[in-house]
Design an enzyme around this catalytic site. Structure first.
Site, PDB file in Angstrom:
ATOM      1  CB  SER A  99      23.906 -11.392  30.703  1.00  0.00           C
ATOM      2  OG  SER A  99      24.180 -11.930  31.982  1.00  0.00           O
ATOM      3  CE1 TYR A 151      27.398 -14.766  28.350  1.00  0.00           C
ATOM      4  CE2 TYR A 151      27.243 -13.733  30.512  1.00  0.00           C
ATOM      5  CZ  TYR A 151      26.642 -14.328  29.417  1.00  0.00           C
ATOM      6  OH  TYR A 151      25.275 -14.471  29.391  1.00  0.00           O
TER       7      TYR A 151
END
Length: 244
Positions: free
Chosen positions: A139, A152
């Protein structure tokens, strides 16, 4: 797009928007696709969403506890996989100082540790064949960070570091790369209100969110012979949100 006829690919996180798009694109290019998902309740929908005569295999086990079983059981598509795309990921957002240990642990377990375990297992098959394509979907958050997502971001940055480190060590015609999406249209982004979406668009020069297919196209490239000399890299698919 990219010829993948006869290739065998395993896609984890296939119940999500990006993983699902990757499975469809790889299959459309001729690959035999094995799917892994933890929330694939509408399996019939998956069968119908792929072309008639699909050689898609249903592989649904808890990824964090059954990695060895997933690869070692008598599943021809796994033992012969030439491409491996990891997309499984979850979020448990919260301010860093208030983040509970379980919220940190589960995100790292699913996003990073499971990827490590499965890659370790499937790479053994690739080494024996002296051929393989490992594509980890990370990401943009792993590269630039994001408030409230310490766990995350750490997991996604860890995927990039893992891929670079493994590439330094791996040989025998095995490439290891990452694809880092930005904001992609999905069930998650559909929950954002208009004000939240406007704020996001300001940070994206193309002024729109990406699609799962656009991410999948980058994965298909890395899985193909066209990317045989590309390894240890991260392809950013974020509309210019982060120019790295």
């Amino acid at each position: 797009m990219f010829e993948l006829t006869g290739r065998k690919a395993l896609v984890t996180g296939a119940s999500g928007a990006i993983g699902g798009a990757i499975a469809r694109v790889l299959h459309a290019q001729g690959a035999i696709v094995g799917l892994h998902g933890t929330q694939m309740k509408n399996w019939r929908h998956w069968q119908l969403s792929l072309e008639t005569g699909s050689s898609c295999s249903r592989l649904i086990w808890p990824i964090e506890t059954k990695s060895r079983r997933l690869v070692r059981e008598r599943k021809p598509i796994l033992k012969a996989s030439t491409s491996w795309s990891t997309n499984a990921g979850i979020t448990k957002d919260g301010l860093f100082l208030h983040m509970a240990d379980p919220d940190w642990d589960i995100v790292l377990e699913v996003n990073l540790t499971a990827m490590f375990r499965l890659t370790r297992e499937i790479t053994q098959q690739m080494i024996r064949r002296r051929n393989g394509r490992i594509i980890n979907v990370t990401s943009v958050a792993g590269a630039i960070g994001n408030p409230g997502q310490t766990n995350y971001c750490a997991s996604k940055a860890g995927m990039i570091g893992f891929s670079k480190s493994w590439r330094r060590r791996s040989t025998r015609n095995i490439t290891v790369n990452c694809v880092a999406p930005g904001f992609i249209e999905s069930a998650m982004t559909d929950k954002l209100n208009h004000k939240q979406k406007e704020k996001i668009m300001v940070a994206i020069p193309i002024h729109r969110m990406g699609t799962g297919t656009e991410v999948a196209s980058a994965v298909a490239y890395l899985a193909s012979d066209h990317a045989a000399y590309v390894t240890g890299q991260t392809i950013h698919v974020n509309g210019g949100m982060a120019m790295i």
